[in-house]
Write a protein that holds these residues in place. Sequence first.
Motif, PDB file in Angstrom:
ATOM      1  N   PRO A 132       0.806  -1.221   0.000  1.00 54.86           N
ATOM      2  CA  PRO A 132       0.000   0.000   0.000  1.00 54.86           C
ATOM      3  C   PRO A 132       0.840   1.271   0.000  1.00 54.86           C
ATOM      4  O   PRO A 132       0.528   2.234  -0.700  1.00 54.86           O
ATOM      5  N   GLU A 133       1.930   1.281   0.780  1.00 49.90           N
ATOM      6  CA  GLU A 133       2.790   2.460   0.824  1.00 49.90           C
ATOM      7  C   GLU A 133       3.427   2.716  -0.544  1.00 49.90           C
ATOM      8  O   GLU A 133       3.482   3.854  -1.022  1.00 49.90           O
ATOM      9  N   GLN A 134       3.900   1.656  -1.203  1.00 47.18           N
ATOM     10  CA  GLN A 134       4.506   1.806  -2.530  1.00 47.18           C
ATOM     11  C   GLN A 134       3.474   2.285  -3.539  1.00 47.18           C
ATOM     12  O   GLN A 134       3.783   3.089  -4.425  1.00 47.18           O
ATOM     13  N   ALA A 135       2.238   1.798  -3.407  1.00 45.46           N
ATOM     14  CA  ALA A 135       1.175   2.199  -4.337  1.00 45.46           C
ATOM     15  C   ALA A 135       0.918   3.693  -4.254  1.00 45.46           C
ATOM     16  O   ALA A 135       0.746   4.375  -5.267  1.00 45.46           O
ATOM     17  N   MET A 136       0.915   4.226  -3.034  1.00 44.84           N
ATOM     18  CA  MET A 136       0.694   5.663  -2.875  1.00 44.84           C
ATOM     19  C   MET A 136       1.847   6.467  -3.461  1.00 44.84           C
ATOM     20  O   MET A 136       1.633   7.500  -4.101  1.00 44.84           O
ATOM     21  N   ARG A 137       3.056   5.993  -3.233  1.00 44.07           N
ATOM     22  CA  ARG A 137       4.221   6.696  -3.764  1.00 44.07           C
ATOM     23  C   ARG A 137       4.216   6.654  -5.291  1.00 44.07           C
ATOM     24  O   ARG A 137       4.496   7.661  -5.954  1.00 44.07           O
ATOM     25  N   LEU A 138       3.883   5.499  -5.866  1.00 52.39           N
ATOM     26  CA  LEU A 138       3.825   5.371  -7.324  1.00 52.39           C
ATOM     27  C   LEU A 138       2.754   6.276  -7.914  1.00 52.39           C
ATOM     28  O   LEU A 138       2.934   6.866  -8.976  1.00 52.39           O
ATOM     29  N   GLN A 139       1.637   6.388  -7.204  1.00 52.71           N
ATOM     30  CA  GLN A 139       0.555   7.236  -7.693  1.00 52.71           C
ATOM     31  C   GLN A 139       1.031   8.673  -7.858  1.00 52.71           C
ATOM     32  O   GLN A 139       0.719   9.333  -8.847  1.00 52.71           O
ATOM     33  N   PHE A 140       1.809   9.151  -6.902  1.00 53.11           N
ATOM     34  CA  PHE A 140       2.336  10.510  -6.991  1.00 53.11           C
ATOM     35  C   PHE A 140       3.366  10.619  -8.103  1.00 53.11           C
ATOM     36  O   PHE A 140       3.340  11.548  -8.910  1.00 53.11           O
ATOM     37  N   LEU A 141       4.279   9.657  -8.180  1.00 53.22           N
ATOM     38  CA  LEU A 141       5.381   9.734  -9.139  1.00 53.22           C
ATOM     39  C   LEU A 141       4.909   9.593 -10.578  1.00 53.22           C
ATOM     40  O   LEU A 141       5.500  10.160 -11.494  1.00 53.22           O
ATOM     41  N   GLU A 142       3.830   8.819 -10.797  1.00 54.27           N
ATOM     42  CA  GLU A 142       3.388   8.539 -12.166  1.00 54.27           C
ATOM     43  C   GLU A 142       2.338   9.515 -12.678  1.00 54.27           C
ATOM     44  O   GLU A 142       1.960   9.461 -13.833  1.00 54.27           O
ATOM     45  N   ASN A 143       1.829  10.399 -11.808  1.00 48.31           N
ATOM     46  CA  ASN A 143       0.805  11.355 -12.224  1.00 48.31           C
ATOM     47  C   ASN A 143       1.467  12.533 -12.924  1.00 48.31           C
ATOM     48  O   ASN A 143       1.545  13.639 -12.387  1.00 48.31           O
ATOM     49  N   THR A 144       1.976  12.299 -14.125  1.00 46.14           N
ATOM     50  CA  THR A 144       2.789  13.325 -14.782  1.00 46.14           C
ATOM     51  C   THR A 144       2.163  13.873 -16.063  1.00 46.14           C
ATOM     52  O   THR A 144       2.430  15.014 -16.429  1.00 46.14           O
ATOM     53  N   TYR A 145       1.341  13.082 -16.759  1.00 35.88           N
ATOM     54  CA  TYR A 145       0.833  13.561 -18.049  1.00 35.88           C
ATOM     55  C   TYR A 145      -0.101  14.755 -17.852  1.00 35.88           C
ATOM     56  O   TYR A 145       0.015  15.766 -18.521  1.00 35.88           O
ATOM     57  N   GLU A 146      -1.040  14.619 -16.950  1.00 43.75           N
ATOM     58  CA  GLU A 146      -1.961  15.719 -16.638  1.00 43.75           C
ATOM     59  C   GLU A 146      -1.883  15.934 -15.132  1.00 43.75           C
ATOM     60  O   GLU A 146      -2.626  15.331 -14.375  1.00 43.75           O
ATOM     61  N   PRO A 147      -0.933  16.748 -14.667  1.00 45.92           N
ATOM     62  CA  PRO A 147      -0.720  16.896 -13.227  1.00 45.92           C
ATOM     63  C   PRO A 147      -1.978  17.358 -12.503  1.00 45.92           C
ATOM     64  O   PRO A 147      -2.777  18.125 -13.042  1.00 45.92           O
ATOM     65  N   PRO A 148      -2.181  16.882 -11.271  1.00 47.67           N
ATOM     66  CA  PRO A 148      -3.322  17.332 -10.466  1.00 47.67           C
ATOM     67  C   PRO A 148      -3.190  18.803 -10.107  1.00 47.67           C
ATOM     68  O   PRO A 148      -2.158  19.439 -10.337  1.00 47.67           O
TER      69      PRO A 148
END
Length: 265
Positions: A132-148
């Motif tokens: 779960p911790e890695q999933a959250m970190r990946l979610q942040f790192l991979e959200n690059t095409y259309e940044p929040p």
Amino acid sequence: PVRSIPLWTINNVTQVRRDMDTTGVAELARQMKEGDIGMFSEPGIVIFDRRTTETHLQTLGELYPDSQVRVDSLLATPDGQYVLVVWGHRRIEACRHLVRELGETEAVPAGLRFEKGVWKVDVRVRMPAATPEQAMRLQFLENTYEPPNPVDILEFLSAYHKFLTRTIGRHMTFVETANQLGVSTDRISDAVHFVGLPPALRALTRNGGIPLGGALGLRKLIAAGWNESRILEWIASISANNGISLSVGKIRQQVDLALAREQAA
């Protein structure tokens, strides 16, 4: 690896991007349907068993207290697994939008297909299974095409910093959190300080009423004892005064002037 998974089994849960722009999703679906763009790359998912999913949802609930999701509200695969989106939430929602509109024989973008009576979408599975911790970190790192929204990012960074502190059992420095996420120490510092602002000021920033750097500059007024209502009235007055533009530099200049006048009085 890339796998084709039934669309109905994929769950979108709380993520860095707090507000899913329905208009933007519909436009993305239109572009995909008309061939203007494809899937870019496959959305990323994790597949958790029920127990790990419950842990993940509990962690998300700690990060985002206003968004509590229970495992019983999610869709499980026939073998009792839970497919959770890590990145590509808008693409998954755009695919769902398309499925509601498309007939089974219509052309669809690459990565989405109707197969043996089931709509399937190509996704990238994190292997070995992420925690779960890695999933959250990946979610942040991979959200690059259309940044929040930048406010969403700061709120996530602050929440993740607090999460690490609770998990590890000692105070995490800004440097340690920054190294985990590959961002600058100043960004973690800004995130923690921004979340410490009164709710109305954060909301005003989210809606574009004041720039992010300007909002952080208001901390001087808070330190001087100004309350939320007084600051909001002050912002309205300087905005209306001779058409002053609320740029970062102008807000910080006006903050210093206001404090100087107060000290001189």
